[in-house]
Design a protein around this motif. Structure first.
Motif, short mmCIF file in Angstrom:
data_model
loop_
_atom_site.label_atom_id
_atom_site.label_comp_id
_atom_site.label_asym_id
_atom_site.label_seq_id
_atom_site.Cartn_x
_atom_site.Cartn_y
_atom_site.Cartn_z
N THR A 1 37.33 44.28 12.49
CA THR A 1 36.17 44.88 12.35
C THR A 1 35.23 44.14 11.55
OG1 THR A 1 37.45 46.88 12.63
CG2 THR A 1 35.18 47.29 11.96
N ARG A 2 35.50 43.58 10.11
CA ARG A 2 34.58 42.95 9.55
C ARG A 2 34.13 41.72 10.06
NH1 ARG A 2 37.82 42.70 5.84
NH2 ARG A 2 36.86 44.37 4.29
N GLU A 3 35.17 40.76 10.85
CA GLU A 3 34.71 39.49 11.86
C GLU A 3 33.63 40.11 12.64
OE1 GLU A 3 38.05 37.87 13.09
OE2 GLU A 3 38.73 36.94 11.05
N SER A 4 33.88 41.02 13.40
CA SER A 4 32.93 41.60 14.49
C SER A 4 31.51 42.08 13.76
CB SER A 4 33.52 42.60 15.00
OG SER A 4 34.62 42.46 15.80
N LEU A 5 31.52 42.56 12.60
CA LEU A 5 30.37 43.18 11.79
C LEU A 5 29.63 41.66 11.30
CD1 LEU A 5 28.34 44.99 10.72
CD2 LEU A 5 29.88 44.98 8.59
N ASP A 6 30.23 40.75 10.97
CA ASP A 6 29.72 39.39 10.57
C ASP A 6 28.96 38.78 12.04
OD1 ASP A 6 30.41 39.70 8.18
OD2 ASP A 6 32.07 38.52 8.24
N GLU A 7 29.63 38.91 13.06
CA GLU A 7 29.25 38.44 14.39
C GLU A 7 27.79 39.06 14.77
OE1 GLU A 7 28.89 35.82 17.61
OE2 GLU A 7 29.81 35.78 15.64
N VAL A 8 28.09 40.46 14.66
CA VAL A 8 26.75 41.12 14.73
C VAL A 8 25.61 40.74 14.03
CG1 VAL A 8 25.66 43.72 14.85
CG2 VAL A 8 28.04 43.24 15.75
N ARG A 9 25.89 40.68 12.41
CA ARG A 9 24.73 40.24 11.71
C ARG A 9 24.15 38.97 12.02
NH1 ARG A 9 28.03 42.01 6.26
NH2 ARG A 9 27.35 44.31 6.43
N ARG A 10 25.06 37.92 12.67
CA ARG A 10 24.79 36.53 13.00
C ARG A 10 23.64 36.76 14.26
NH1 ARG A 10 26.02 32.45 16.25
NH2 ARG A 10 27.61 33.55 17.11
N LEU A 11 24.07 37.61 15.22
CA LEU A 11 23.38 37.91 16.42
C LEU A 11 21.84 38.51 16.15
CD1 LEU A 11 25.76 39.42 18.78
CD2 LEU A 11 24.68 36.80 19.03
N VAL A 12 22.13 39.40 15.19
CA VAL A 12 20.79 39.98 14.51
C VAL A 12 19.81 38.78 13.97
CG1 VAL A 12 19.41 41.54 12.66
CG2 VAL A 12 21.56 42.04 14.50
N ARG A 13 20.23 38.04 13.17
CA ARG A 13 19.65 36.78 12.46
C ARG A 13 18.90 35.94 13.87
NH1 ARG A 13 23.84 36.79 8.75
NH2 ARG A 13 24.64 34.86 9.55
N ARG A 14 19.73 35.62 14.98
CA ARG A 14 19.36 34.87 15.72
C ARG A 14 18.29 35.41 16.74
NH1 ARG A 14 21.88 30.28 17.61
NH2 ARG A 14 20.97 30.78 19.78
N LEU A 15 18.44 36.87 16.78
CA LEU A 15 17.39 37.60 17.78
C LEU A 15 16.16 38.04 16.91
CD1 LEU A 15 19.73 40.40 19.39
CD2 LEU A 15 18.37 38.60 20.36
N ARG A 16 16.34 38.24 15.70
CA ARG A 16 14.94 38.34 14.91
C ARG A 16 15.03 37.61 13.59
NH1 ARG A 16 13.43 41.96 10.69
NH2 ARG A 16 11.15 42.67 10.85
N PRO A 17 14.54 36.63 13.37
CA PRO A 17 14.77 35.65 11.95
C PRO A 17 14.07 36.52 11.04
CG PRO A 17 13.24 34.66 13.42
CD PRO A 17 13.78 35.79 14.19
N GLY A 18 14.50 37.52 10.32
CA GLY A 18 13.84 38.22 9.18
C GLY A 18 13.40 37.17 8.16
N VAL A 19 14.11 36.40 7.89
CA VAL A 19 13.89 35.53 6.73
C VAL A 19 12.49 34.72 6.90
CG1 VAL A 19 15.13 33.56 7.37
CG2 VAL A 19 14.70 33.58 5.06
N LEU A 20 12.24 34.61 8.15
CA LEU A 20 11.04 33.77 8.54
C LEU A 20 9.71 34.68 8.29
CD1 LEU A 20 9.70 31.50 10.03
CD2 LEU A 20 9.75 32.97 12.24
#
Length: 317
Positions: free
Chosen positions: A167-186
């Motif tokens: 579940t933790r690995e899946s959560l990390d993958e979801v967070r990575r997808l979120v960063r790719r979809l919307r680069p909040g750091v930008l």
């Protein structure tokens, strides 16, 4: 002069010349025709046909160039025009075609801008839903699994820990997808920080060596320009990982007096001629959105370079 009269005049010149030669040349035709006379007549006919073909090719050359441009024109590479000098039907056709290309390029740029802006808005919406709904649900699941594992007997505790790790690995993958979809750091920290985060994440997941070369004190850029630069870098890195068979990549960001230049190069196998797949055409559409130019150079065993030159605010031509 119209095309009809051009062709008529060319043929009239050839036929008139042939007639003059027959009238003034000391040539007679015997009955039956002698071999030397036949050779002279056939040679004259050949010369007349060659001269007629050469003159017609010269007269119709603008139409031939127009046909080739019509067959190869690409609206994602604006500025392809033919010179149209003088009057006549051919020049008018070329001017009309150039004007049509101008309208089509403007309409394509406008429609691409609307589509890309809608795409970015949809990406933001999906990223927000993944973060708020899926991410929070998985976080709650992790907490529940931890509480259950703390009170479970030893054999079951091991299984719960395994499920917890998945579940933790899946959560990390979801967070990575979120960063790719919307680069909040930008949005929060700017282009340089966003590209740094992108390359670090890329290197961590692909195992490739990425070198960054960023100019200090970059000029202020419009938000849409920063987003295009980020997306082009993202797509270039993805293409390199999928197709280039590379080991090292370099991401450079520099500025001149009137532009900001992004370059992504790799040491991969390269391609003889850049294949215009969906990824490359998507980068060209994004470049058109901000009036930038995209140049892709590649050669077998020489790597690939993607260069995006974006004009600074107030420098658009």
């Amino acid at each position: 002069m119209s095309l009809f009269w051009r062709i008529f005049a060319l043929n009239a010149v050839v036929l008139g010349t042939a007639t003059a030669l027959l009238l003034w040349a000391p040539v007679t035709v015997s009955v039956p025709v002698l071999l030397t006379e036949a050779i002279i007549l056939v040679g004259g006919l050949a010369v007349m046909l060659v001269a007629n073909a050469a003159l017609l090719r010269f007269g119709l050359a603008p139409l031939d160039r127009l046909t080739k441009l019509m067959a190869t024109v690409d609206l994602l590479r604006p500025g392809q025009r033919l010179p149209a000098s003088g009057g006549g039907e051919v020049a008018e056709v070329i001017r009309t075609f150039n004007a049509m290309l101008e309208r089509l390029e403007q309409e394509r740029a406008t429609s691409s801008a609307r589509a890309l802006l809608a795409q970015e808005a949809e990406r933001r919406r999906i990223a927000q839903e993944l973060h708020d709904e899926v991410g929070q649900s998985m976080t709650a699941t992790l907490l529940g699994l931890k509480r259950a594992a703390d009170h479970a007997p030893a054999p079951l505790r091991e299984e719960l820990h395994e499920v917890q790790e998945i579940t933790r690995e899946s959560l990390d993958e979801v967070r990575r997808l979120v960063r790719r979809l919307r680069p909040g750091v930008l949005d929060d920290l700017g282009l340089v920080s966003a590209l740094t985060s992108l390359t670090e994440d890329f290197a961590a997941h692909t195992g490739l060596q990425v070198t960054r070369r960023f100019d200090s004190e970059l000029p202020a850029l419009a938000p849409e320009t920063e987003l295009v630069l980020y997306r082009v870098a993202q797509e270039s890195l993805t293409n390199a990982a999928r197709h280039a068979d590379a080991e090292r990549l370099t991401v450079a960001l520099r500025h001149t007096d009137d532009s900001v230049v992004l370059e992504v190069t790799d040491d991969g196998c390269g391609i003889g001629a850049p294949r215009e797949g969906a990824g490359i055409r998507g980068m060209r559409e994004r470049a058109l959105l901000i009036g930038a130019t995209l140049d892709i150079t590649s050669a077998p065993r020489a790597g690939t370079r993607v260069k995006l030159t974006a004009p600074l605010p107030g420098k658009q031509s």
